[in-house]
Design a protein around this motif. Structure first.
Motif, PDB file in Angstrom:
ATOM      1  N   PHE A 116      12.995  37.143 -20.662  1.00  0.00           N
ATOM      2  CA  PHE A 116      14.288  37.799 -20.761  1.00  0.00           C
ATOM      3  C   PHE A 116      15.348  36.775 -20.369  1.00  0.00           C
ATOM      4  CE2 PHE A 116      11.581  41.558 -20.114  1.00  0.00           C
ATOM      5  CZ  PHE A 116      12.073  42.405 -21.102  1.00  0.00           C
ATOM      6  N   VAL A 117      16.445  36.718 -21.102  1.00  0.00           N
ATOM      7  CA  VAL A 117      17.505  35.764 -20.787  1.00  0.00           C
ATOM      8  C   VAL A 117      18.860  36.462 -20.765  1.00  0.00           C
ATOM      9  CG1 VAL A 117      16.333  33.705 -21.656  1.00  0.00           C
ATOM     10  CG2 VAL A 117      17.657  35.117 -23.232  1.00  0.00           C
ATOM     11  N   SER A 118      19.743  35.921 -19.935  1.00  0.00           N
ATOM     12  CA  SER A 118      21.116  36.431 -19.852  1.00  0.00           C
ATOM     13  C   SER A 118      22.045  35.285 -19.492  1.00  0.00           C
ATOM     14  CB  SER A 118      21.208  37.540 -18.800  1.00  0.00           C
ATOM     15  OG  SER A 118      21.104  36.987 -17.490  1.00  0.00           O
ATOM     16  N   ALA A 119      23.340  35.529 -19.531  1.00  0.00           N
ATOM     17  CA  ALA A 119      24.330  34.549 -19.091  1.00  0.00           C
ATOM     18  C   ALA A 119      24.529  34.703 -17.585  1.00  0.00           C
ATOM     19  CB  ALA A 119      25.649  34.769 -19.816  1.00  0.00           C
ATOM     20  N   PRO A 120      24.779  33.602 -16.877  1.00  0.00           N
ATOM     21  CA  PRO A 120      24.975  33.679 -15.428  1.00  0.00           C
ATOM     22  C   PRO A 120      26.081  34.655 -15.026  1.00  0.00           C
ATOM     23  CG  PRO A 120      24.749  31.394 -16.131  1.00  0.00           C
ATOM     24  CD  PRO A 120      24.851  32.211 -17.374  1.00  0.00           C
ATOM     25  N   CYS A 155      15.210  26.612 -24.113  1.00  0.00           N
ATOM     26  CA  CYS A 155      14.937  25.713 -22.978  1.00  0.00           C
ATOM     27  C   CYS A 155      16.145  24.856 -22.623  1.00  0.00           C
ATOM     28  CB  CYS A 155      13.708  24.849 -23.256  1.00  0.00           C
ATOM     29  SG  CYS A 155      13.883  23.730 -24.671  1.00  0.00           S
ATOM     30  N   GLU A 156      16.892  24.399 -23.617  1.00  0.00           N
ATOM     31  CA  GLU A 156      18.062  23.570 -23.340  1.00  0.00           C
ATOM     32  C   GLU A 156      19.117  24.359 -22.567  1.00  0.00           C
ATOM     33  OE1 GLU A 156      21.551  21.130 -25.751  1.00  0.00           O
ATOM     34  OE2 GLU A 156      19.652  21.596 -26.749  1.00  0.00           O
ATOM     35  N   THR A 166      20.379  23.538 -18.662  1.00  0.00           N
ATOM     36  CA  THR A 166      21.784  23.246 -18.349  1.00  0.00           C
ATOM     37  C   THR A 166      22.457  24.370 -17.570  1.00  0.00           C
ATOM     38  OG1 THR A 166      22.485  24.173 -20.490  1.00  0.00           O
ATOM     39  CG2 THR A 166      22.029  21.799 -20.389  1.00  0.00           C
ATOM     40  N   GLY A 167      21.721  25.453 -17.344  1.00  0.00           N
ATOM     41  CA  GLY A 167      22.290  26.554 -16.580  1.00  0.00           C
ATOM     42  C   GLY A 167      23.179  27.494 -17.379  1.00  0.00           C
ATOM     43  N   GLN A 168      23.221  27.322 -18.695  1.00  0.00           N
ATOM     44  CA  GLN A 168      24.038  28.210 -19.525  1.00  0.00           C
ATOM     45  C   GLN A 168      23.386  29.573 -19.703  1.00  0.00           C
ATOM     46  OE1 GLN A 168      24.353  24.837 -22.598  1.00  0.00           O
ATOM     47  NE2 GLN A 168      26.205  26.028 -22.975  1.00  0.00           N
ATOM     48  N   MET A 169      22.069  29.616 -19.507  1.00  0.00           N
ATOM     49  CA  MET A 169      21.331  30.874 -19.533  1.00  0.00           C
ATOM     50  C   MET A 169      20.449  30.945 -18.304  1.00  0.00           C
ATOM     51  SD  MET A 169      19.953  31.670 -23.397  1.00  0.00           S
ATOM     52  CE  MET A 169      21.055  31.824 -24.801  1.00  0.00           C
TER      53      MET A 169
END
Length: 302
Positions: free
Chosen positions: A168-172, A249-250, A254-257
């Motif tokens: 699962f992915v989201s924006a910070p 993964c990128e 980089t902390g964008q996700m």
């Protein structure tokens, strides 16, 4: 013996009647009957019992039918190989959008640089079901599918690749806990999901079902097959998604996700190279398979 007679027998059995076989073969019903009669006279046995409501294959007929199918397969394979001698070499490749986005550019580049002979390339992005159907219909020479446990690939020649991990992915900016998260917190978000038939959707559906939940429990569900659009929406904070880690993964590095893991939630799927059985010895296809393994940095079977 002319294999047209054997094909007529196979078609009659598969369609269930002389009239349907005649239509399929673009013959008259009388011509179909004459071909079956020729086979029965040649072999000295009744092959089809016609007295009942439905056609029935006799015991000798079953033997002839089995061998007829094998001979027709051999003939078809031989004709394909002879045809490829005349034609310029071609590789038609199909994979899922995830594999196509992450690995396909590298595979194509490596194949064009390393292939010993020039070849035309054609590639399409499809769901796993469409890819397998394409292999069966000989529309594709090679396919790569991501699939859940239990998928039946016994009809094909297969080569396993490393499993694919999904997260699962989201924006910070959404401020969701990471890396471990309670599933109930995700239900408050809009979920961007792949279409029906995609293994990522099958995987998330299975995980929810095991917990007595369903996709409708999310604040909203948007079905999209556009991975670029999904990623851009997640980056802007428009919701969450369940995506291949290799795809994002990128953004994670980089902390964008941010990646989120639900305890004991299924998050891996198999990834497999699929070929039509009998074609695994073709040098051009071996070259292409070798490039796939090399790009994924795993030992090649060739």
């Amino acid at each position: 013996m002319d294999t047209r007679y054997l094909k007529t027998l196979v078609t009659v059995v598969e369609t269930g009647s002389f009239s349907k076989a005649a239509k399929s073969l673009h013959l008259t019903q009388s011509a179909v009957s004459q071909r079956i009669k020729y086979l029965e006279d040649a072999f000295g046995y009744v092959l089809l019992e016609r007295s009942g409501v439905a056609l029935r294959v006799t015991s000798p007929g079953g033997i002839v039918l089995e061998e007829a199918r094998r001979m027709l397969d051999i003939e078809a394979s031989m004709l394909r190989k002879l045809k490829r001698i005349k034609e310029r070499q071609k590789v038609s490749f199909c994979c899922t959008p995830t594999f196509g986005t992450v690995y396909l550019p590298g595979v194509l580049n490596r194949f064009m640089l390393e292939s010993g002979s020039p070849a035309d390339l054609k590639f399409l992005l499809h769901s796993p079901d469409q890819a397998l159907e394409g292999i069966m219909r000989q529309e594709f020479d090679i396919a790569i599918v991501e699939h859940c446990e239990g998928a039946d690939l016994s009809l094909f020649k297969t080569y396993p690749l490393p499993q694919d991990e999904l997260v699962f992915v989201s924006a910070p900016k959404l401020g969701l806990p990471a890396p471990e998260i309670d599933l109930n917190l995700l239900f408050g978000m809009c979920l961007f999901a792949r279409k029906e038939g995609c293994s990522s959707r099958q995987l998330i559906t299975r995980g929810l079902t095991e917990r007595g939940r369903k996709l409708d429990d999310f604040a909203g569900v948007i079905t999209s097959d556009d991975l670029r659009l999904t990623c851009q929406t997640i980056l802007s904070g428009g919701g969450i998604s369940f995506l291949s880690k290799s795809l994002v993964c990128e953004y994670l590095q980089t902390g964008q996700m941010v990646a989120h893991y639900v305890k004991d939630f299924p998050q891996t799927r198999k990834r497999t190279i699929v070929l039509e059985k009998g074609r695994e010895e073709e040098p051009l296809l071996q070259d292409f398979v070798r490039c796939i393994f090399n790009v994924m940095d795993v030992p090649s079977p060739f």
